[in-house]
Design an enzyme around this catalytic site. Structure first.
Site, PDB file in Angstrom:
ATOM      1  N   ALA A  18     -22.357 -48.550  10.118  1.00  0.00           N
ATOM      2  CA  ALA A  18     -23.802 -48.419  10.312  1.00  0.00           C
ATOM      3  C   ALA A  18     -24.519 -48.899   9.056  1.00  0.00           C
ATOM      4  CB  ALA A  18     -24.166 -46.975  10.604  1.00  0.00           C
TER       5      ALA A  18
ATOM      6  N   CYS B 137      -6.807 -22.656  13.297  1.00  0.00           N
ATOM      7  CA  CYS B 137      -6.699 -22.163  11.923  1.00  0.00           C
ATOM      8  C   CYS B 137      -5.878 -23.178  11.140  1.00  0.00           C
ATOM      9  CB  CYS B 137      -6.006 -20.808  11.896  1.00  0.00           C
ATOM     10  SG  CYS B 137      -5.537 -20.257  10.237  1.00  0.00           S
TER      11      CYS B 137
ATOM     12  N   TYR C  10       0.844  -1.196   0.000  1.00  0.00           N
ATOM     13  CA  TYR C  10       0.000   0.000   0.000  1.00  0.00           C
ATOM     14  C   TYR C  10       0.887   1.256   0.000  1.00  0.00           C
ATOM     15  CZ  TYR C  10      -3.761  -3.309   0.856  1.00  0.00           C
ATOM     16  OH  TYR C  10      -4.646  -4.360   0.741  1.00  0.00           O
TER      17      TYR C  10
ATOM     18  N   ALA D 287     -17.470 -33.249   8.504  1.00  0.00           N
ATOM     19  CA  ALA D 287     -18.902 -32.934   8.452  1.00  0.00           C
ATOM     20  C   ALA D 287     -19.650 -33.667   9.555  1.00  0.00           C
ATOM     21  CB  ALA D 287     -19.474 -33.305   7.084  1.00  0.00           C
TER      22      ALA D 287
ATOM     23  N   GLU E 145     -18.710 -44.626  13.231  1.00  0.00           N
ATOM     24  CA  GLU E 145     -17.499 -44.488  12.412  1.00  0.00           C
ATOM     25  C   GLU E 145     -16.808 -45.847  12.365  1.00  0.00           C
ATOM     26  OE1 GLU E 145     -14.588 -44.105  10.135  1.00  0.00           O
ATOM     27  OE2 GLU E 145     -15.948 -42.383  10.285  1.00  0.00           O
TER      28      GLU E 145
END
Length: 650
Positions: A463, A351, A182, A401, A420
């Protein structure tokens, strides 16, 4: 000011420190990051206030509000950028400063001018010299106009007026944006400053503009008002700012009375140094901060890929900096400081340096986001609240997810069972194997820990639809991920053919390997093998193996790849696997045989939707599909879909 005992694990992090006369309760500060949460004309919004309120509550000692433009002529660089350019902005700025301070942190605001680095098609573009930002010029943006003496004087006054305005509305401190390409750094760099008057030439003259800005600010706000300057240790550009020059600039500023030097690095030409992605190292600017600290008597702040309290503590213990600035880590978890102080770093959402939420899908296209924190930019709007009636919920799949869904659902009061069949992590387990993807390991650890702490029942077996029926679940959330796609070509079943995931699981390859597929998995496996000193060829049907990469990732990936023995072949596809190699075919139909020891298939993934389709046929069972079993995508999509599905489960 509230006092709080330092945690014995991180004693240096939680020592108080003065910046000038400003006393900070600890050594963690929030680095300035563009959010694009202001209005079009730069006013504070309620959404922005909520964002900074959450950051202040998280335990940081100082919140540096993002780069704010100082005049209405040429200083604005981004859409919906905050402004301190006129008194019309005072009410909002006062609200923002008061909110930060009333929630436990000191308030600072960064003042800046775009210079030649403007992301808006708004003219004029002003800079020290008529040296364009190459990327903008290639896109059709005009060459910047060279600033006149009168215009330089006006900008100096605008900085001073903006600083006074910030002080009057309640900010405890200001920072000058002097890095990242900048205006201030345009003057400091011999690469962008070709002036022959007293603002150009040798370093002493190139410092003049910044020195005048600092002098003007002090005349207007008083010399006891804290001022920080953020500098690039180096911009990593040929002919640009060097560390030796920055050290001299820092010495001048220290003698001029600034309260701190804030050390960053890079520019938008070298954005992988400005925002280091996974492919780059951690703590990218510590070396520069350490050198600058050796030549100044004022505190030095360091920023850049400092992702854990352990790493931050180490930097302070070794005396390489005095304060730690966190940008992206506080997007991932605004409560990073509080959790570190309480001695529970395992609860800090990490992060992962993906730059997907904050940059690629964030300020580049809209407003700030985060891959691992779906609430960023929507604070207090997406809070987790208890449901009126709990459901019995099955989550199938322990990838990102599935774990996110299970965690949010149980926090809302549902009874959750997570299935799982191997171990928690899903395909992230393989993705995290290369050292250049080590950030992902911390995400796996975090999600696994939180699921267990929340009290989710975890069943380590597959499952089936029968098990789900017998379990009498009200709702099933299927997060079964994706499986590798195997191309239908002759020889693909030969023993020298290996799937990419198997390579990451430890299957050995020969010395010469060809990777078929230049997508995310293919290029990571190619680099992974090359760093084991393999001779690697990577192929793609397209023209580029960097599809889907953001700018920082691309720069860092190819810098790393360039050090290895890798050949890239574009515009080709696999025709056949031979006994001792492969036959490739290009777009013109020309075939070529290549001798290799192993063929690694990275031709893509296909959703694993079998269980979802079975369950969807069961009457009165509420079934959702999320993550890669809908469509193979990114961590951002997995986490956000998981959060939203559980959030909307009522």
């Amino acid at each position: 000011m509230q006092s709080a005992p330092a945690n014995p694990k991180f004693p240096k992090l939680f020592e108080p420190i003065h910046l000038g006369k400003l006393l900070l309760k600890n050594r963690i500060i929030r680095a300035p990051m563009l959010t694009c949460l202001a209005t079009r004309d730069g006013c504070v919004t309620e959404r922005m206030v909520r964002h900074y309120r959450e950051l202040a509550r998280g335990g940081s000692s100082l919140i540096i509000v993002e780069d704010s433009y100082i005049d209405d002529k040429a200083s604005k660089s981004n859409q919906c950028q905050l402004s301190v350019s006129s008194d019309d902005h005072r009410p909002g700025l006062e609200w923002l400063a008061a909110t930060i301070k009333s929630n436990g942190a000191k308030a600072c605001i960064q003042l800046g001018h775009a210079g030649r680095q403007k992301f808006l098609p708004i003219y004029p573009i002003k800079a020290p010299s008529r040296i364009p930002w190459e990327e903008s010029y290639a896109a059709g943006v005009s060459v910047p106009e060279e600033l006149t003496f009168e215009e330089i004087g006006d900008i100096v006054e605008a900085f001073g007026d903006a600083a006074l305005r910030a002080k009057q509305v309640g900010f405890d401190m200001i920072e000058i944006l002097g890095c990242h390409g900048y205006l201030v750094s345009n003057f400091l760099s011999a690469r962008t400053n070709k002036r022959t008057d007293w603002y150009g030439g040798n370093l002493e003259s190139r410092i003049r503009f910044l020195a005048e800005v600092i002098d003007c600010i002090f005349k207007k706000v008083g010399r006891d008002y804290p001022v920080s300057i953020r500098l690039s240790g180096t911009d990593y550009e040929e002919g640009g700012i060097t560390i030796e020059e920055t050290k001299k600039v820092a010495e001048v500023l220290g003698k001029a009375g600034v309260s701190a030097i804030h050390v960053s690095g890079g520019s938008h030409h070298t954005m992988d140094k400005e925002n280091a992605p996974m492919y780059g190292p951690l703590a990218t600017n510590v070396w520069a901060a350490s050198e600058i600290k050796n030549v100044v008597d004022i505190p030095v702040i360091v920023v850049g890929s400092i992702t854990t309290p352990e790493l931050a503590e180490e930097i302070l213990e070794e005396g390489k900096a005095d304060l730690i600035a966190l940008g992206r880590p506080l997007l991932a978890d605004p409560y990073f400081p509080l959790k570190a102080r309480e001695g529970r770093p395992e609860d800090i959402c990490p992060c992962i340096r993906c730059l997907d939420g904050c940059v690629a899908r964030g300020v580049s296209v809209g407003s700030i986001k985060c891959s691992v924190n779906p609430t960023i930019g929507r604070e207090n709007e997406l809070g987790i609240f208890p449901v009126a009636k709990a459901k019995k919920v099955a989550v199938v799949g322990g990838g990102p997810a599935g774990m996110e869904t299970a965690m949010v659902a149980i926090l809302r009061g549902h009874k959750v069972t997570l299935f799982e069949k191997r171990k928690l992590g899903g395909m992230l387990i393989e993705a995290a194997v290369p050292e250049f993807k080590a950030d992902i390991r911390r995400l796996i650890d975090y999600l696994s820990t939180q699921v267990k702490k929340a009290g989710v029942e975890i069943i380590y077996s597959e499952a089936t639809s029968q098990i789900i029926k017998e379990g009498k679940f009200d709702t099933v959330i299927v997060a079964t991920g994706a499986t590798p796609w195997i191309p239908d070509v002759p020889g693909v079943d030969k023993p020298q053919v290996i799937e990419t995931l198997d390579v990451l699981r430890g299957v050995e390859t020969g010395k010469k390997v060809i990777v078929i597929g230049g997508g995310l998995i293919g290029r990571d496996v190619a680099l992974f093998l090359a760093e084991q000193r393999k001779e690697v060829i990577i192929t793609t049907r397209g023209d580029d193996i960097a599809r889907g990469m953001n700018g920082s990732e691309r720069l860092a990936y190819f810098e790393r790849l360039s050090k290895q023995n890798v050949e890239i072949r574009t515009g080709v596809h696999l025709q056949e696997v031979a006994d001792d190699g492969v036959i490739l075919c290009d777009k013109c139909g020309t075939k070529r045989e290549i001798k290799v020891d192993n063929v690694v298939l990275a031709a893509g993934l296909v959703p694993n939707r079998g269980l979802f389709d079975e369950l969807a046929a069961i009457p009165r069972l509420e079934v959702y599909a999320i993550g890669d079993c809908v469509e193979p995508r990114t961590i951002f999509d997995a986490i956000h879909e998981g959060y939203w599905t559980a959030y909307n489960l009522i």
